[in-house]
Enzyme design. Structure first.
Site, PDB file in Angstrom:
ATOM      1  N   HIS A  15      17.461  47.087  60.446  1.00 17.87           N
ATOM      2  CA  HIS A  15      18.131  46.502  59.284  1.00 17.87           C
ATOM      3  C   HIS A  15      19.283  45.616  59.719  1.00 17.87           C
ATOM      4  O   HIS A  15      19.664  45.554  60.889  1.00 17.87           O
ATOM      5  CB  HIS A  15      18.593  47.579  58.288  1.00 17.87           C
ATOM      6  CG  HIS A  15      19.785  48.372  58.708  1.00 17.87           C
ATOM      7  ND1 HIS A  15      20.429  49.246  57.873  1.00 17.87           N
ATOM      8  CD2 HIS A  15      20.460  48.436  59.887  1.00 17.87           C
ATOM      9  CE1 HIS A  15      21.437  49.795  58.515  1.00 17.87           C
ATOM     10  NE2 HIS A  15      21.482  49.334  59.723  1.00 17.87           N
ATOM     11  N   HIS A  40      19.064  45.362  64.071  1.00 17.48           N
ATOM     12  CA  HIS A  40      19.150  46.455  65.054  1.00 17.48           C
ATOM     13  C   HIS A  40      18.457  47.651  64.423  1.00 17.48           C
ATOM     14  O   HIS A  40      18.250  47.683  63.212  1.00 17.48           O
ATOM     15  CB  HIS A  40      20.610  46.789  65.375  1.00 17.48           C
ATOM     16  CG  HIS A  40      21.345  47.253  64.167  1.00 17.48           C
ATOM     17  ND1 HIS A  40      21.883  46.387  63.264  1.00 17.48           N
ATOM     18  CD2 HIS A  40      21.568  48.486  63.670  1.00 17.48           C
ATOM     19  CE1 HIS A  40      22.420  47.069  62.268  1.00 17.48           C
ATOM     20  NE2 HIS A  40      22.236  48.349  62.487  1.00 17.48           N
ATOM     21  N   HIS A  42      17.618  51.938  63.819  1.00 19.13           N
ATOM     22  CA  HIS A  42      18.129  53.304  63.764  1.00 19.13           C
ATOM     23  C   HIS A  42      16.950  54.266  63.804  1.00 19.13           C
ATOM     24  O   HIS A  42      15.859  53.950  63.319  1.00 19.13           O
ATOM     25  CB  HIS A  42      18.899  53.561  62.462  1.00 19.13           C
ATOM     26  CG  HIS A  42      20.206  52.859  62.388  1.00 19.13           C
ATOM     27  ND1 HIS A  42      21.348  53.290  63.036  1.00 19.13           N
ATOM     28  CD2 HIS A  42      20.571  51.722  61.730  1.00 19.13           C
ATOM     29  CE1 HIS A  42      22.341  52.467  62.769  1.00 19.13           C
ATOM     30  NE2 HIS A  42      21.910  51.498  61.976  1.00 19.13           N
ATOM     31  N   GLU A 125      21.419  58.611  59.371  1.00 21.29           N
ATOM     32  CA  GLU A 125      21.284  57.319  60.040  1.00 21.29           C
ATOM     33  C   GLU A 125      21.584  57.474  61.531  1.00 21.29           C
ATOM     34  O   GLU A 125      21.014  56.785  62.375  1.00 21.29           O
ATOM     35  CB  GLU A 125      22.212  56.284  59.412  1.00 21.29           C
ATOM     36  CG  GLU A 125      21.943  54.872  59.900  1.00 21.29           C
ATOM     37  CD  GLU A 125      22.712  53.827  59.105  1.00 21.29           C
ATOM     38  OE1 GLU A 125      22.101  53.185  58.237  1.00 21.29           O
ATOM     39  OE2 GLU A 125      23.922  53.684  59.341  1.00 21.29           O
TER      40      GLU A 125
HETATM   41 NI    NI Z   1      22.914  49.848  61.178  1.00 26.04          NI
END
Ligand code: NI
Length: 135
Positions: A15, A40, A42, A125
């Site tokens: 995202h 990047h 997650h 996250e």
């Molecule tokens: Ni992020």
């Protein structure tokens, strides 16, 4: 007597947190590393909690196989290995923060649940940063 059963799931997604109507500088100030224009990823950990009365016929609140398949169809198949901003329609006009994601996930699962069951969703996250939503 109500019991809560929980199922964990995992997905990877990319995202970028930014607003088109803000300058790159302001996006960087507000969103920091998560505003990287090159996106990047997650490793998201999801926990879905279902609370309800035990069915006397089965001894289950909900069949875990059904819950597992539902999470796969409604969350993993839509978000795993995706660019959330560009490939998941819910985020075309919504910033894919963990907060917005947990609501999108809840709203995707809820219509498929027994209306008598209470649903709660927790999304990690990072191992230390997580959000929860229960409607
Ligand atoms: Ni992020």
């Amino acid at each position: 007597m109500k019991v809560t059963v929980s199922r964990k799931a995992h997905f990877n997604a990319a995202h970028r947190l930014y607003r088109k109507d803000w300058s790159d500088e302001k996006n960087q100030t507000i969103f920091g590393k998560c505003s990287n224009p090159h996106f990047h990823g997650h490793n998201y950990e999801l926990v879905v909690h279902v609370t309800g009365i035990i069915n006397p016929d089965t001894g289950y609140v909900i069949d875990m196989k059904i819950l597992k398949d539902l999470i796969k169809e409604e969350v993993e198949d839509k978000m795993d290995h995706k660019n959330l901003n560009e490939e998941v329609p819910e985020f075309y006009d919504k910033i894919p923060t963990a907060e917005n994601m947990v609501i999108v996930i809840y709203e995707a699962l809820k219509p498929h649940m027994n209306p008598e069951h209470e649903l709660a969703v927790t999304l990690y996250e990072t191992p230390r940063n997580f959000v929860s939503y229960s409607g």
